[in-house]
Design a protein around this motif. Structure first.
Motif, PDB file in Angstrom:
ATOM      1  N   GLY A   1       0.798  -1.211   0.000  1.00 26.64           N
ATOM      2  CA  GLY A   1       0.000   0.000   0.000  1.00 26.64           C
ATOM      3  C   GLY A   1       0.830   1.261   0.000  1.00 26.64           C
ATOM      4  O   GLY A   1       2.064   1.234   0.062  1.00 26.64           O
ATOM      5  N   ASP A   2       0.130   2.384  -0.048  1.00 26.10           N
ATOM      6  CA  ASP A   2       0.726   3.719  -0.144  1.00 26.10           C
ATOM      7  C   ASP A   2       0.841   4.337   1.250  1.00 26.10           C
ATOM      8  O   ASP A   2      -0.037   4.158   2.096  1.00 26.10           O
ATOM      9  CB  ASP A   2      -0.165   4.589  -1.036  1.00 26.10           C
ATOM     10  N   LEU A   3       1.911   5.096   1.462  1.00 22.63           N
ATOM     11  CA  LEU A   3       2.183   5.628   2.794  1.00 22.63           C
ATOM     12  C   LEU A   3       1.198   6.701   3.233  1.00 22.63           C
ATOM     13  O   LEU A   3       1.135   7.022   4.430  1.00 22.63           O
ATOM     14  CB  LEU A   3       3.618   6.175   2.862  1.00 22.63           C
ATOM     15  N   VAL A   4       0.417   7.265   2.326  1.00 20.51           N
ATOM     16  CA  VAL A   4      -0.624   8.219   2.697  1.00 20.51           C
ATOM     17  C   VAL A   4      -2.002   7.545   2.663  1.00 20.51           C
ATOM     18  O   VAL A   4      -2.737   7.541   3.647  1.00 20.51           O
ATOM     19  CB  VAL A   4      -0.603   9.456   1.773  1.00 20.51           C
ATOM     20  N   ASP A   5      -2.329   6.945   1.529  1.00 17.46           N
ATOM     21  CA  ASP A   5      -3.678   6.397   1.354  1.00 17.46           C
ATOM     22  C   ASP A   5      -3.987   5.254   2.304  1.00 17.46           C
ATOM     23  O   ASP A   5      -5.130   5.107   2.756  1.00 17.46           O
ATOM     24  CB  ASP A   5      -3.864   5.909  -0.089  1.00 17.46           C
ATOM     25  N   ASP A   6      -3.004   4.427   2.603  1.00 17.07           N
ATOM     26  CA  ASP A   6      -3.278   3.183   3.320  1.00 17.07           C
ATOM     27  C   ASP A   6      -2.754   3.143   4.750  1.00 17.07           C
ATOM     28  O   ASP A   6      -2.981   2.164   5.458  1.00 17.07           O
ATOM     29  CB  ASP A   6      -2.689   2.007   2.527  1.00 17.07           C
ATOM     30  N   LEU A   7      -2.072   4.199   5.187  1.00 21.38           N
ATOM     31  CA  LEU A   7      -1.528   4.192   6.543  1.00 21.38           C
ATOM     32  C   LEU A   7      -2.608   4.228   7.625  1.00 21.38           C
ATOM     33  O   LEU A   7      -2.526   3.456   8.594  1.00 21.38           O
ATOM     34  CB  LEU A   7      -0.553   5.363   6.723  1.00 21.38           C
ATOM     35  N   PRO A   8      -3.636   5.087   7.531  1.00 20.90           N
ATOM     36  CA  PRO A   8      -4.614   5.131   8.630  1.00 20.90           C
ATOM     37  C   PRO A   8      -5.296   3.794   8.893  1.00 20.90           C
ATOM     38  O   PRO A   8      -5.476   3.406  10.056  1.00 20.90           O
ATOM     39  CB  PRO A   8      -5.618   6.193   8.158  1.00 20.90           C
ATOM     40  N   ALA A   9      -5.668   3.077   7.847  1.00 23.99           N
ATOM     41  CA  ALA A   9      -6.365   1.803   8.039  1.00 23.99           C
ATOM     42  C   ALA A   9      -5.469   0.778   8.714  1.00 23.99           C
ATOM     43  O   ALA A   9      -5.908   0.013   9.585  1.00 23.99           O
ATOM     44  CB  ALA A   9      -6.864   1.270   6.697  1.00 23.99           C
ATOM     45  N   LEU A  10      -4.186   0.745   8.341  1.00 27.20           N
ATOM     46  CA  LEU A  10      -3.274  -0.205   8.967  1.00 27.20           C
ATOM     47  C   LEU A  10      -3.006   0.190  10.413  1.00 27.20           C
ATOM     48  O   LEU A  10      -2.972  -0.665  11.304  1.00 27.20           O
ATOM     49  CB  LEU A  10      -1.968  -0.289   8.174  1.00 27.20           C
ATOM     50  N   ALA A  11      -2.837   1.488  10.671  1.00 25.85           N
ATOM     51  CA  ALA A  11      -2.608   1.952  12.043  1.00 25.85           C
ATOM     52  C   ALA A  11      -3.791   1.604  12.942  1.00 25.85           C
ATOM     53  O   ALA A  11      -3.615   1.289  14.132  1.00 25.85           O
ATOM     54  CB  ALA A  11      -2.345   3.453  12.058  1.00 25.85           C
ATOM     55  N   ALA A  12      -4.987   1.629  12.378  1.00 28.22           N
ATOM     56  CA  ALA A  12      -6.191   1.329  13.168  1.00 28.22           C
ATOM     57  C   ALA A  12      -6.254  -0.127  13.601  1.00 28.22           C
ATOM     58  O   ALA A  12      -7.024  -0.475  14.505  1.00 28.22           O
ATOM     59  CB  ALA A  12      -7.434   1.691  12.363  1.00 28.22           C
ATOM     60  N   ARG A  13      -5.449  -0.998  12.978  1.00 29.69           N
ATOM     61  CA  ARG A  13      -5.443  -2.410  13.339  1.00 29.69           C
ATOM     62  C   ARG A  13      -4.540  -2.708  14.536  1.00 29.69           C
ATOM     63  O   ARG A  13      -4.540  -3.820  15.060  1.00 29.69           O
ATOM     64  CB  ARG A  13      -5.006  -3.250  12.130  1.00 29.69           C
ATOM     65  N   ALA A  14      -3.768  -1.725  14.969  1.00 36.84           N
ATOM     66  CA  ALA A  14      -2.883  -1.929  16.119  1.00 36.84           C
ATOM     67  C   ALA A  14      -3.715  -2.098  17.385  1.00 36.84           C
ATOM     68  O   ALA A  14      -4.764  -1.472  17.535  1.00 36.84           O
ATOM     69  CB  ALA A  14      -1.936  -0.741  16.263  1.00 36.84           C
ATOM     70  N   PRO A  15      -3.267  -2.936  18.318  1.00 34.30           N
ATOM     71  CA  PRO A  15      -4.024  -3.129  19.561  1.00 34.30           C
ATOM     72  C   PRO A  15      -4.106  -1.837  20.372  1.00 34.30           C
ATOM     73  O   PRO A  15      -3.124  -1.098  20.487  1.00 34.30           O
ATOM     74  CB  PRO A  15      -3.229  -4.209  20.298  1.00 34.30           C
ATOM     75  N   ALA A  16      -5.272  -1.575  20.929  1.00 33.48           N
ATOM     76  CA  ALA A  16      -5.508  -0.313  21.634  1.00 33.48           C
ATOM     77  C   ALA A  16      -4.707  -0.200  22.922  1.00 33.48           C
ATOM     78  O   ALA A  16      -4.464   0.915  23.412  1.00 33.48           O
ATOM     79  CB  ALA A  16      -6.998  -0.166  21.931  1.00 33.48           C
ATOM     80  N   ASP A  17      -4.295  -1.334  23.509  1.00 33.12           N
ATOM     81  CA  ASP A  17      -3.576  -1.293  24.781  1.00 33.12           C
ATOM     82  C   ASP A  17      -2.061  -1.243  24.597  1.00 33.12           C
ATOM     83  O   ASP A  17      -1.308  -1.453  25.551  1.00 33.12           O
ATOM     84  CB  ASP A  17      -3.960  -2.490  25.646  1.00 33.12           C
ATOM     85  N   ALA A  18      -1.597  -0.966  23.386  1.00 29.06           N
ATOM     86  CA  ALA A  18      -0.158  -0.821  23.108  1.00 29.06           C
ATOM     87  C   ALA A  18       0.110   0.567  22.544  1.00 29.06           C
ATOM     88  O   ALA A  18      -0.774   1.204  21.964  1.00 29.06           O
ATOM     89  CB  ALA A  18       0.310  -1.889  22.128  1.00 29.06           C
ATOM     90  N   THR A  19       1.341   1.045  22.714  1.00 26.25           N
ATOM     91  CA  THR A  19       1.745   2.337  22.166  1.00 26.25           C
ATOM     92  C   THR A  19       2.072   2.180  20.690  1.00 26.25           C
ATOM     93  O   THR A  19       3.012   1.454  20.325  1.00 26.25           O
ATOM     94  CB  THR A  19       2.975   2.885  22.906  1.00 26.25           C
ATOM     95  N   LEU A  20       1.301   2.825  19.833  1.00 24.87           N
ATOM     96  CA  LEU A  20       1.575   2.774  18.400  1.00 24.87           C
ATOM     97  C   LEU A  20       2.819   3.595  18.080  1.00 24.87           C
ATOM     98  O   LEU A  20       2.937   4.748  18.505  1.00 24.87           O
ATOM     99  CB  LEU A  20       0.383   3.323  17.609  1.00 24.87           C
ATOM    100  N   VAL A  21       3.756   3.001  17.329  1.00 18.80           N
ATOM    101  CA  VAL A  21       4.954   3.701  16.881  1.00 18.80           C
ATOM    102  C   VAL A  21       5.071   3.522  15.368  1.00 18.80           C
ATOM    103  O   VAL A  21       5.321   2.414  14.893  1.00 18.80           O
ATOM    104  CB  VAL A  21       6.235   3.180  17.561  1.00 18.80           C
ATOM    105  N   VAL A  22       4.865   4.598  14.634  1.00 18.41           N
ATOM    106  CA  VAL A  22       5.083   4.592  13.188  1.00 18.41           C
ATOM    107  C   VAL A  22       6.513   5.061  12.939  1.00 18.41           C
ATOM    108  O   VAL A  22       6.930   6.101  13.464  1.00 18.41           O
ATOM    109  CB  VAL A  22       4.087   5.526  12.471  1.00 18.41           C
ATOM    110  N   PHE A  23       7.292   4.297  12.167  1.00 19.43           N
ATOM    111  CA  PHE A  23       8.690   4.680  11.956  1.00 19.43           C
ATOM    112  C   PHE A  23       9.123   4.384  10.528  1.00 19.43           C
ATOM    113  O   PHE A  23       8.497   3.593   9.813  1.00 19.43           O
ATOM    114  CB  PHE A  23       9.608   3.983  12.967  1.00 19.43           C
TER     115      PHE A  23
END
Length: 311
Positions: free
Chosen positions: A215-237
């Motif tokens: 996927g694309d770093l703009v178009d597809d990033l929000p949907a993938l980030a939303a799959r991260a578990p809510a009880d963990a600190t999300l780190v995009v790098f």
């Protein structure tokens, strides 16, 4: 910057003192009118030294002698340019985890890691590798990643990672021999330690594959980030990725990632992702700037072999 100037810069700022073979090749290509003319028929993003040299190595061509390289590239140009157009510089250097580790270990644990430009995802396992900063060792097992660090107290332990995912236009598969051979071809000729590290890191990833999304770093990033578990600190790098992204798209990504929950770690060249009031880099070699949530923290070398903390 002309193609010739780009090759001179690569020779003097990236390959100098790191890869004598690529330093010689870059200087030779910079004055090779025949090869420069062929390179200039390619899109600008496809003219870079790492891509040309990696393709010739992958095809079995010589990279230790500039004249032999010239003869091979011209004689096999249809195959060379076809692979250049097909492939990208997806260097997946696990050594980069050494410069990410001090930031990752200081964030609220556990972590959900999301790498942009993940290639095969080898940098998604900072908790599985061992590190040595001078006399201090962190973690256990293989590979052991060495980093010359100054101005920094190394972390006492590796981070706790409970979720790992990567986003890439063309994700690579460490269980696919063709993909692994391309990753090997991107390693510079003299760097046998990096080849050994690639094999060890690929073995770890193959045993517990990450979630890799095309996927694309703009178009597809929000949907993938939303799959991260809510009880963990999300780190995009990301590391040495944004130079391949057109400036308007790069700006859109920066606006987007700054609005996501969690944290953002960038490790990019200072002319690619700009920061105000940076100190002078340590020496003339090309350095990246390590930044957390837009705040610059350290100068780092491209393969994670050294860092200079200034924050």
């Amino acid at each position: 910057m002309t193609t010739a100037e780009a090759y001179v810069e690569f020779a003097t700022r990236e390959a100098y003192g790191v890869s004598p073979a690529y330093e010689r090749l870059s200087q030779a290509v910079a004055v090779d009118e025949e090869l420069l003319a062929l390179l200039d028929t390619l899109p600008p993003a496809k003219r870079q030294p790492n891509l040309l040299f990696g393709v010739v190595r992958w095809l079995g061509g010589p990279v230790d002698d500039p004249r032999a390289f010239h003869d091979y590239a011209l004689a096999h140009w249809p195959a060379v340019q076809a692979q250049i157009r097909r492939r990208a510089t997806q260097t997946n250097e696990a050594g980069r985890c050494a410069v990410l580790l001090p930031v990752l270990a200081a964030l609220p644990q556990p972590l959900a890691l999301l790498e942009v430009g993940a290639s095969a995802g080898l940098c998604l396992y900072p908790d599985r590798y061992a590190y040595r900063y001078g006399d201090q060792r962190v973690g256990s097992g293989e590979p052991l990643i060495e980093c010359a660090a100054s101005g920094l107290v190394p972390p006492a332990r590796v981070p706790q990672v409970v979720w790992r995912a990567g986003l890439d236009l063309n994700p690579l598969d460490v269980t696919n021999p063709d993909d692994v051979s391309w990753l090997d071809a991107l390693i510079w000729p003299e760097h046998e330690h990096r080849r050994a590290r690639l094999r060890a890191a690929a073995s770890i990833a193959a045993a517990d594959p990450p979630l890799l999304v095309r996927g694309d770093l703009v178009d597809d990033l929000p949907a993938l980030a939303a799959r991260a578990p809510a009880d963990a600190t999300l780190v995009v790098f990301h590391t040495s990725v944004l130079y391949q992204v057109p400036a308007p798209r790069r700006d859109a990504f920066v606006r987007l990632v700054g609005g996501l929950p969690g944290h953002w770690i960038a490790n990019e060249a200072p002319d690619v992702l700009r920061h105000d009031a940076l100190p002078d880099p340590p020496g003339g070699a090309l350095h990246n700037v390590l930044a957390l949530d837009g705040k610059p923290l350290a100068w780092t070398r491209g393969h994670g072999q050294a860092m200079t903390w200034f924050a």
